[in-house]
Design an enzyme around this catalytic site. Structure first.
Site, PDB file in Angstrom:
ATOM      1  N   SER A 262      35.731 -52.524 -37.316  1.00  0.00           N
ATOM      2  CA  SER A 262      34.194 -52.450 -37.160  1.00  0.00           C
ATOM      3  C   SER A 262      33.378 -53.326 -38.121  1.00  0.00           C
ATOM      4  O   SER A 262      34.425 -53.878 -39.061  1.00  0.00           O
ATOM      5  CB  SER A 262      33.769 -50.898 -37.516  1.00  0.00           C
ATOM      6  N   LYS A 263      32.289 -53.165 -38.184  1.00  0.00           N
ATOM      7  CA  LYS A 263      31.507 -53.959 -39.173  1.00  0.00           C
ATOM      8  C   LYS A 263      31.799 -53.826 -40.705  1.00  0.00           C
ATOM      9  O   LYS A 263      31.833 -54.381 -41.531  1.00  0.00           O
ATOM     10  CB  LYS A 263      30.002 -54.239 -38.784  1.00  0.00           C
ATOM     11  N   ARG A 264      31.661 -52.440 -40.781  1.00  0.00           N
ATOM     12  CA  ARG A 264      31.757 -51.805 -42.018  1.00  0.00           C
ATOM     13  C   ARG A 264      33.201 -52.341 -42.690  1.00  0.00           C
ATOM     14  O   ARG A 264      32.998 -52.513 -43.891  1.00  0.00           O
ATOM     15  CB  ARG A 264      31.876 -50.472 -41.948  1.00  0.00           C
TER      16      ARG A 264
END
Ligand code: GLU
Length: 520
Positions: A262-264
């Protein structure tokens, strides 16, 4: 490869910047098309206007331009099967919705959002399907006269796909083999909405793949759950004989392999998940991109190519042409591919080292300029040559500890190289290297060395060597570490002769005098 009738497509929605997983999908489509002499279509799936993000289309085009992935047909290029933006194909879809209604594969549903919510509360895990559809307000349950009246009144409706329960649906997947799902678990998906007069993704996607003569659907694993529905749609249209082959690519996993990337993860561990920097038009927030982070496009391509595919050999570095020649969908893995971003650093380093110092110089000149230093590409190239094999410290996002890696980006060269351009002005006398290497007699020795250097006419590595090496031999003085303190200010940097040659005689002597006077 000769021309073939193989046709693939990359069909993003415009719901935001293109994710690195989408880049891999496009790359695999591209490699497959090129390998087989086929065509690659660029289609924009923008039927969900509520999720449309302005700028996303240009962003995608710019990304592939940077990466060197070329489309043959589609948005911005043209071709015989356009328009290639789904929002420009409304009228085409209408007739296909009509066809499904006519042949009994679809029906109109008038249930309001409130009615649907009430059903969801009433029935746990409610699904609109063969077991529930007869309790709902649709053209299967209402008398024809009432349906006509609702339509005449302009009541909103959706068109739902009427899925026959109890049949095994086979998705023939090049990577996964025969994937079988029983149709009873599927719901009557919405294919069309009267409210915006647009088809949903499923219908538009199938109709377009059919009309655009797509032979292979290569896409991320997240679309596998939709594939049985797609197979049933092909059957409902009577297109099963020209149904494309499917290949669902493995998921990209977090660096630790636990769960979907994910972007996180990128934010936390410090790597981009987007090809180019993205400026969110709504929030104004900026997300980092591979390009702006200093990756070379060849490195990104090579790195992504091996996330889910391998040629079965030990080879790791591939040109685009080699990838095209070797690519084979049946060699893609079923299981997820761990996103090892440090391997991305390694690839970037390998590609940096393939370039000449002068080729790398413009980016370094820019980096220096951002740090207030003006220099020529030739001088910059010399510094790159001296420093590109060094290691650099970075903060590991997982442990928050300082770790070391080989120089992998041009930006790694700063602050490794500040002393080439800025003379040391303060000497940290508590520094271990300085304490150990600057003794009582060091100032005198450095004065001697400076005298020797002053006598060198040809101030090059060879010229200095000829004089200094014999002075070292005669006197037994080991001047290297103290000399380093004079010119660098700390225990780092390249070979001393190389550094002195770069600085020139005047600057070398100036720095030595300053250190002798300052440290004493
Ligand atoms: N529009 C879909 C996407 O956003 C395309 C999925 C497919 O390739 O069928 O990825």
């Amino acid at each position: 490869m000769n021309q073939s009738n193989i046709r693939v497509r990359f069909a993003p929605s415009l719901t935001g910047p293109l994710h690195i997983g989408g880049v891999r999908t496009a790359l695999y489509n591209y490699l497959f098309a090129r390998k087989h002499g086929g065509k690659m279509i660029f289609r924009i799936e923008d039927t969900d206007s509520s999720r449309f993000v302005p700028g996303a289309e240009q962003y995608i085009i710019d990304s592939f331009k940077w990466l060197g992935v070329e489309f043959d047909e589609g948005v911005g290029i043209g071709g015989d099967y356009g328009p290639y933006r789904q929002s420009e194909r409304r009228n085409i879809y209408k007739q296909y919705v009509e066809q499904l209604l006519q042949n009994g594969s679809a029906y109109l549903a008038f249930d309001t959002p409130d009615e649907l919510n009430r059903k969801r509360e009433e029935i746990p895990n409610f699904q609109y399907d063969a077991t529930t559809r007869m309790q709902m307000r649709n053209s299967l349950t209402l008398p024809q006269a009432e349906v006509d009246e609702l339509l005449a009144r302009g009541e909103q409706y959706v068109v739902r796909f009427k899925i026959e329960p109890g049949q095994d649906v086979h998705v023939r997947d090049i990577i996964r083999g025969d994937v079988v799902i029983n149709s009873s678990v599927l719901d009557d998906k919405v294919l069309y909405k009267s409210a915006d007069q647009l088809p949903t993704y499923h219908l538009a996607n199938i109709v377009d793949d059919h009309l655009m003569l797509v032979t292979h659907v290569i896409r991320g694993e997240e679309w596998l759950p939709s594939a049985p529905l797609h197979v049933l749609l092909y059957q409902a249209f009577g297109w099963q004989d020209t149904m494309p082959a499917f290949a669902h690519l493995p998921l990209l996993l977090k660096p630790d392999g636990k769960g979907k990337l994910s972007k996180r993860d990128g934010d936390k561990l410090g790597f981009p998940v987007f090809p180019l920097e993205w400026h969110d038009p709504q929030t104004g927030s900026i997300s980092s991109g591979y390009r702006e982070s200093g990756y070379l496009p060849e490195a990104v391509i090579n790195f992504l190519a091996l996330l889910g595919w391998n040629p079965g050999t030990e080879q790791e570095l591939f040109t685009m042409q080699e990838l095209i020649d070797l690519f084979d969908l049946s060699r893609c893995s079923k299981s997820g591919a761990r996103f090892d971003y440090m391997k991305g650093w390694w690839f970037n380093r390998e590609y940096l080292l393939q370039k000449t110092d002068l080729q790398l110089a413009p980016d370094f000149v820019e980096l220096l300029a951002n740090n207030g230093i003006t220099t020529t590409p030739e001088r910059a190239a010399q510094v790159i040559g001296m420093m590109k094999q060094k290691v650099v410290e970075y903060i590991d996002g997982q442990s928050n500890q300082v770790k070391k890696r080989s120089v992998s980006f041009i930006r790694d060269l700063w602050p490794l190289t500040d002393f080439f351009f800025i003379a040391p002005s303060v000497f940290d006398l508590n520094d271990k290297f300085i304490r150990k290497n600057w003794q009582e007699n060091t100032a005198a020795e450095m004065t001697q060395l400076a005298e020797q250097l002053a006598s060198v006419d040809n101030f090059t590595v060879e010229g200095m060597k000829a004089v200094i090496d014999s002075w070292v031999e005669q006197t037994g003085i080991r001047p290297w570490n103290a000399w380093r303190i004079c010119l660098v200010g700390k225990g780092q940097g390249p070979d001393m002769y190389e550094l002195a040659a770069f600085l020139g005689k005047e600057e070398t002597l100036r720095r030595m005098t300053y250190a002798i006077n300052t440290i004493g």
